[in-house]
Motif scaffolding. Structure first.
Motif, mmCIF file in Angstrom:
data_model
loop_
_atom_site.group_PDB
_atom_site.id
_atom_site.type_symbol
_atom_site.label_atom_id
_atom_site.label_comp_id
_atom_site.label_asym_id
_atom_site.label_seq_id
_atom_site.Cartn_x
_atom_site.Cartn_y
_atom_site.Cartn_z
ATOM 1 N N GLU A 125 0.791 -0.880 0.219
ATOM 2 C CA GLU A 125 -0.195 0.041 0.033
ATOM 3 C C GLU A 125 0.689 1.314 0.086
ATOM 4 O OE1 GLU A 125 -2.488 -0.331 3.297
ATOM 5 O OE2 GLU A 125 -3.849 -1.870 1.928
ATOM 6 N N VAL A 126 1.992 0.884 0.007
ATOM 7 C CA VAL A 126 3.164 2.518 -0.032
ATOM 8 C C VAL A 126 4.185 2.097 -0.933
ATOM 9 C CG1 VAL A 126 5.168 3.633 1.039
ATOM 10 C CG2 VAL A 126 2.982 2.429 2.861
ATOM 11 N N LYS A 127 4.355 3.598 -1.626
ATOM 12 C CA LYS A 127 5.264 3.790 -2.629
ATOM 13 C C LYS A 127 6.205 4.442 -2.356
ATOM 14 C CE LYS A 127 5.391 4.436 -7.483
ATOM 15 N NZ LYS A 127 4.442 4.946 -9.259
ATOM 16 N N LEU A 128 7.462 3.973 -2.776
ATOM 17 C CA LEU A 128 8.625 4.978 -2.180
ATOM 18 C C LEU A 128 9.265 5.381 -3.366
ATOM 19 C CD1 LEU A 128 9.905 2.865 0.963
ATOM 20 C CD2 LEU A 128 8.632 4.839 0.974
ATOM 21 N N ARG A 129 9.326 6.646 -3.696
ATOM 22 C CA ARG A 129 9.806 7.203 -4.096
ATOM 23 C C ARG A 129 11.226 8.076 -3.688
ATOM 24 N NH1 ARG A 129 7.128 9.054 -9.121
ATOM 25 N NH2 ARG A 129 4.721 8.028 -8.478
ATOM 26 N N GLY A 130 12.461 7.347 -4.396
ATOM 27 C CA GLY A 130 14.407 7.552 -4.407
ATOM 28 C C GLY A 130 14.168 9.113 -4.938
ATOM 29 N N ARG A 131 14.529 10.262 -3.908
ATOM 30 C CA ARG A 131 15.050 11.110 -4.640
ATOM 31 C C ARG A 131 15.177 12.340 -3.114
ATOM 32 N NH1 ARG A 131 13.532 16.406 -5.173
ATOM 33 N NH2 ARG A 131 13.954 17.298 -7.173
ATOM 34 N N PRO A 132 16.010 13.120 -3.412
ATOM 35 C CA PRO A 132 16.813 14.130 -2.299
ATOM 36 C C PRO A 132 16.169 15.024 -2.339
ATOM 37 C CG PRO A 132 18.288 13.752 -3.775
ATOM 38 C CD PRO A 132 17.382 12.872 -4.290
ATOM 39 N N LEU A 133 15.721 15.564 -1.153
ATOM 40 C CA LEU A 133 14.965 16.707 -1.441
ATOM 41 C C LEU A 133 15.312 17.940 -0.367
ATOM 42 C CD1 LEU A 133 11.176 15.536 -0.697
ATOM 43 C CD2 LEU A 133 11.661 16.833 -2.892
ATOM 44 N N ASP A 134 15.183 18.968 -0.655
ATOM 45 C CA ASP A 134 15.415 21.226 -0.254
ATOM 46 C C ASP A 134 14.672 21.057 0.582
ATOM 47 O OD1 ASP A 134 18.412 20.230 -1.947
ATOM 48 O OD2 ASP A 134 16.943 21.889 -3.094
ATOM 49 N N GLU A 135 14.917 21.717 1.870
ATOM 50 C CA GLU A 135 14.290 21.949 3.199
ATOM 51 C C GLU A 135 13.832 22.873 3.115
ATOM 52 O OE1 GLU A 135 13.676 22.267 7.118
ATOM 53 O OE2 GLU A 135 15.769 21.547 6.165
ATOM 54 N N ASP A 136 13.626 23.629 1.706
ATOM 55 C CA ASP A 136 12.426 24.713 1.260
ATOM 56 C C ASP A 136 11.082 24.244 0.549
ATOM 57 O OD1 ASP A 136 13.342 24.730 -0.831
ATOM 58 O OD2 ASP A 136 13.988 26.134 -1.523
#
Length: 221
Positions: A125-136
């Motif tokens: 039921e969960v789909k994980l997306r691998g990607r770094p995000l920025d704080e903003d």
């Protein structure tokens, strides 16, 4: 351990986690698995998903499935001590983020969470997306880390969500002053050709998506 004592021990977690507690947190609080199952059988805890339970008498909380899925990513750690950008956790994103932000009417069969590095989950039921995000690019909705409206729109465009849905989300976000269209236009021009807009003109793309909403309303009349 007696059940009353166990419920008291779990209260340190449930009080700060929307009435939720993970099996790993329960173990850390001294509540063994046998006692945990007894609490479920007695109706004092309700299983929300594998390894995550809700206190039966807790106040109703919106988007409980998303909150439980987020807790399960790092089950031994209390939710309130996790940073927005948790290197071992994740951020609710894509269709699930739009749902939490109350934008559009997209339907998702799975809870979508962006994680800073690629990882697997056995939860169907969960789909994980691998990607770094920025704080903003991350905000909080009811204590849950969620991609900002702008980041959510960009992610959905990258997923090729149809024009009418995208137009609706952008229209609603702009109407609520939650999206700067000029700033967005600078970042979405690369998606123009996917939606039949020539060149890399972000403003033209946004106008095209908003017109798709107007055309849909006209046909509905």
């Amino acid at each position: 351990m007696r059940m009353v004592q166990a419920i008291t021990s779990l209260g340190a977690y449930t009080a700060g986690q929307w009435g939720l507690v993970t099996a790993a947190q329960a173990k850390g609080a001294g509540v063994d698995s046998v006692t945990l199952l007894r609490l479920v059988d007695a109706g004092l805890l309700v299983r929300v998903r594998h390894g995550v339970y809700q206190l039966a008498v807790s106040e109703e909380s919106a988007h409980l499935a998303e909150k439980a899925a987020w807790l399960a990513l790092r089950p031994a750690v209390a939710g309130w001590v996790r940073p927005k950008l948790d290197p071992d956790g994740g951020v609710v994103s894509h269709r699930s983020a739009a749902l939490l932000q109350g934008l559009g009417d997209l339907v998702s069969e799975r809870i979508e969470i962006t994680v800073p590095r690629r990882r697997a989950t056995r939860d169907s039921e969960v789909k994980l997306r691998g990607r770094p995000l920025d704080e903003d690019e991350v905000t909080r909705v009811d204590g849950l880390p969620v991609t900002t409206v702008e980041r959510t729109v960009i992610d959905l465009l990258n997923d090729r969500v149809d024009a009418s849905h995208m137009g609706q989300i952008i229209h609603e976000a702009n109407r609520r002053d939650r999206l700067d269209l000029d700033v967005l236009a600078e970042k979405v021009g690369c998606f123009s050709r996917r939606y039949g807009v020539t060149g890399r003109d972000g403003h033209a793309l946004i106008e095209h998506l908003l017109s798709a909403v107007q055309d849909g309303r006209a046909r509905a009349r």
